[in-house]
Design a protein around this motif. Sequence first.
Motif, PDB file in Angstrom:
ATOM      1  N   ARG A 105      -1.610  18.989 -20.193  1.00 51.15           N
ATOM      2  CA  ARG A 105      -2.708  18.189 -19.507  1.00 51.15           C
ATOM      3  C   ARG A 105      -4.086  17.960 -20.121  1.00 51.15           C
ATOM      4  O   ARG A 105      -4.327  16.525 -19.950  1.00 51.15           O
ATOM      5  N   ILE A 106      -4.695  18.174 -20.644  1.00 48.48           N
ATOM      6  CA  ILE A 106      -5.379  17.529 -21.991  1.00 48.48           C
ATOM      7  C   ILE A 106      -4.880  16.681 -22.512  1.00 48.48           C
ATOM      8  O   ILE A 106      -5.692  15.613 -22.702  1.00 48.48           O
ATOM      9  N   VAL A 107      -3.776  16.672 -23.276  1.00 49.43           N
ATOM     10  CA  VAL A 107      -3.650  15.264 -23.979  1.00 49.43           C
ATOM     11  C   VAL A 107      -2.831  13.945 -23.115  1.00 49.43           C
ATOM     12  O   VAL A 107      -3.718  13.399 -23.555  1.00 49.43           O
ATOM     13  N   GLU A 108      -2.942  14.557 -21.567  1.00 52.25           N
ATOM     14  CA  GLU A 108      -2.785  13.016 -21.022  1.00 52.25           C
ATOM     15  C   GLU A 108      -4.150  13.090 -20.447  1.00 52.25           C
ATOM     16  O   GLU A 108      -4.221  11.829 -20.299  1.00 52.25           O
ATOM     17  N   ARG A 109      -4.781  14.005 -20.264  1.00 51.78           N
ATOM     18  CA  ARG A 109      -6.190  13.383 -19.636  1.00 51.78           C
ATOM     19  C   ARG A 109      -7.044  12.827 -20.542  1.00 51.78           C
ATOM     20  O   ARG A 109      -8.640  11.933 -20.541  1.00 51.78           O
ATOM     21  N   PHE A 110      -6.645  12.541 -22.146  1.00 50.10           N
ATOM     22  CA  PHE A 110      -7.591  12.226 -23.302  1.00 50.10           C
ATOM     23  C   PHE A 110      -7.268  11.337 -24.133  1.00 50.10           C
ATOM     24  O   PHE A 110      -7.062  11.903 -25.452  1.00 50.10           O
ATOM     25  N   PRO A 111      -6.228   9.925 -23.637  1.00 49.09           N
ATOM     26  CA  PRO A 111      -5.789   9.587 -24.587  1.00 49.09           C
ATOM     27  C   PRO A 111      -6.921   8.899 -25.101  1.00 49.09           C
ATOM     28  O   PRO A 111      -8.063   8.391 -24.797  1.00 49.09           O
ATOM     29  N   GLY A 112      -5.910   8.817 -26.628  1.00 48.18           N
ATOM     30  CA  GLY A 112      -7.304   8.417 -28.008  1.00 48.18           C
ATOM     31  C   GLY A 112      -8.955   8.702 -27.836  1.00 48.18           C
ATOM     32  O   GLY A 112      -8.627   8.070 -28.881  1.00 48.18           O
ATOM     33  N   GLN A 113      -8.239   9.613 -28.059  1.00 46.08           N
ATOM     34  CA  GLN A 113      -9.896  10.987 -27.725  1.00 46.08           C
ATOM     35  C   GLN A 113      -9.683  11.865 -29.146  1.00 46.08           C
ATOM     36  O   GLN A 113      -8.164  12.666 -28.681  1.00 46.08           O
ATOM     37  N   GLN A 114     -10.369  12.907 -29.444  1.00 53.43           N
ATOM     38  CA  GLN A 114     -10.675  13.679 -30.250  1.00 53.43           C
ATOM     39  C   GLN A 114     -11.342  15.110 -29.092  1.00 53.43           C
ATOM     40  O   GLN A 114     -12.201  15.013 -28.468  1.00 53.43           O
ATOM     41  N   VAL A 115     -10.271  16.844 -29.483  1.00 52.18           N
ATOM     42  CA  VAL A 115     -11.099  17.476 -28.050  1.00 52.18           C
ATOM     43  C   VAL A 115     -10.494  18.638 -29.209  1.00 52.18           C
ATOM     44  O   VAL A 115      -8.998  19.140 -29.497  1.00 52.18           O
ATOM     45  N   VAL A 116     -11.292  19.318 -29.050  1.00 52.40           N
ATOM     46  CA  VAL A 116     -11.494  21.143 -30.148  1.00 52.40           C
ATOM     47  C   VAL A 116     -10.130  21.997 -28.304  1.00 52.40           C
ATOM     48  O   VAL A 116     -11.397  22.351 -27.712  1.00 52.40           O
ATOM     49  N   VAL A 117      -9.444  22.719 -29.433  1.00 53.57           N
ATOM     50  CA  VAL A 117      -9.349  23.957 -27.853  1.00 53.57           C
ATOM     51  C   VAL A 117      -8.771  24.815 -28.389  1.00 53.57           C
ATOM     52  O   VAL A 117      -8.828  25.136 -30.051  1.00 53.57           O
ATOM     53  N   VAL A 118      -9.738  26.161 -28.729  1.00 55.54           N
ATOM     54  CA  VAL A 118      -9.918  27.585 -28.442  1.00 55.54           C
ATOM     55  C   VAL A 118      -8.778  28.156 -28.208  1.00 55.54           C
ATOM     56  O   VAL A 118      -8.936  28.571 -26.876  1.00 55.54           O
ATOM     57  N   SER A 119      -7.887  28.639 -29.228  1.00 54.79           N
ATOM     58  CA  SER A 119      -7.069  30.211 -28.313  1.00 54.79           C
ATOM     59  C   SER A 119      -7.023  30.885 -29.659  1.00 54.79           C
ATOM     60  O   SER A 119      -7.936  31.504 -30.484  1.00 54.79           O
ATOM     61  N   HIS A 120      -5.740  31.322 -29.307  1.00 57.40           N
ATOM     62  CA  HIS A 120      -4.833  32.811 -30.420  1.00 57.40           C
ATOM     63  C   HIS A 120      -3.434  31.892 -31.307  1.00 57.40           C
ATOM     64  O   HIS A 120      -3.115  30.853 -30.932  1.00 57.40           O
ATOM     65  N   GLY A 121      -3.627  33.268 -31.963  1.00 52.41           N
ATOM     66  CA  GLY A 121      -2.835  33.051 -33.130  1.00 52.41           C
ATOM     67  C   GLY A 121      -1.847  32.758 -32.522  1.00 52.41           C
ATOM     68  O   GLY A 121      -0.978  31.953 -32.415  1.00 52.41           O
ATOM     69  N   GLY A 122      -1.082  34.014 -31.866  1.00 59.49           N
ATOM     70  CA  GLY A 122       0.703  33.138 -30.970  1.00 59.49           C
ATOM     71  C   GLY A 122       0.333  31.904 -30.408  1.00 59.49           C
ATOM     72  O   GLY A 122       1.848  31.589 -30.635  1.00 59.49           O
ATOM     73  N   PRO A 123      -0.353  31.867 -29.172  1.00 57.06           N
ATOM     74  CA  PRO A 123       0.061  30.386 -28.495  1.00 57.06           C
ATOM     75  C   PRO A 123      -0.038  29.322 -29.333  1.00 57.06           C
ATOM     76  O   PRO A 123       0.135  28.046 -29.659  1.00 57.06           O
ATOM     77  N   ILE A 124      -1.259  29.141 -30.728  1.00 57.39           N
ATOM     78  CA  ILE A 124      -1.257  27.723 -31.599  1.00 57.39           C
ATOM     79  C   ILE A 124       0.062  27.382 -32.299  1.00 57.39           C
ATOM     80  O   ILE A 124       0.672  27.108 -32.268  1.00 57.39           O
TER      81      ILE A 124
END
Length: 207
Positions: free
Chosen positions: A136-155
């Motif tokens: 959803r994030i990727v589709e919402r921000f085409p051509g832009q940079q986004v920071v996603v802070v998560s955890h070891g397992g999900p990443i």
Amino acid sequence: MGCRLFLVRHGETVWNAQMRFQGHTDVPLSPRGIEQARALAARLQREKFAAFYASDLKRAVETARILAAPHGLAVETLVELRELHFGAWEGLTGEEIRNRYAREVEQWWGDPVSTRVPGGETLLEMLERTSAAVCRIVERFPGQQVVVVSHGGPIRALVARVLGMNLRDYWRLVLYNASLSILEFSSWEKGVLTLFNDCSHLERGAC
């Protein structure tokens, strides 16, 4: 350029230092973890970001807020970005888990994708919820940079998916606290890993 995701594992917690499984347990950053996040914030302060996202757990939210502060942006939290739910294993060290849950540990290492941690979830369930949120994030921000802070397992699981790895081997991907990884998506199905587990912003030995 498609969406460029700056994937950040949260800074260190006391339980990280003690090698305890955290999962959904809401452990805050340690003083060292705060300093790690500040070091990464300094590294990223000249970048231009469209948004900051984080797991709703304290250690991820605290890290994301430190990173977002120089950019004057708020942090949006998503429960889907949480770490794997380790159920009865949370708060225990690896040795304690092996002593108390020997049979379950053997099953887990044999097939972590479909083996449910006692009282928790499977690796596949974690990947499905994380992937849905990131898509959803990727589709919402085409051509832009986004920071996603998560955890070891999900990443690690997300990177394994993008690279077409067998998810059972995701544990081979080492990921340190406050590390930076970057995925670029021209479309959701065409992700490319351009950076992984980079800790160059931290002092030697701080990873």
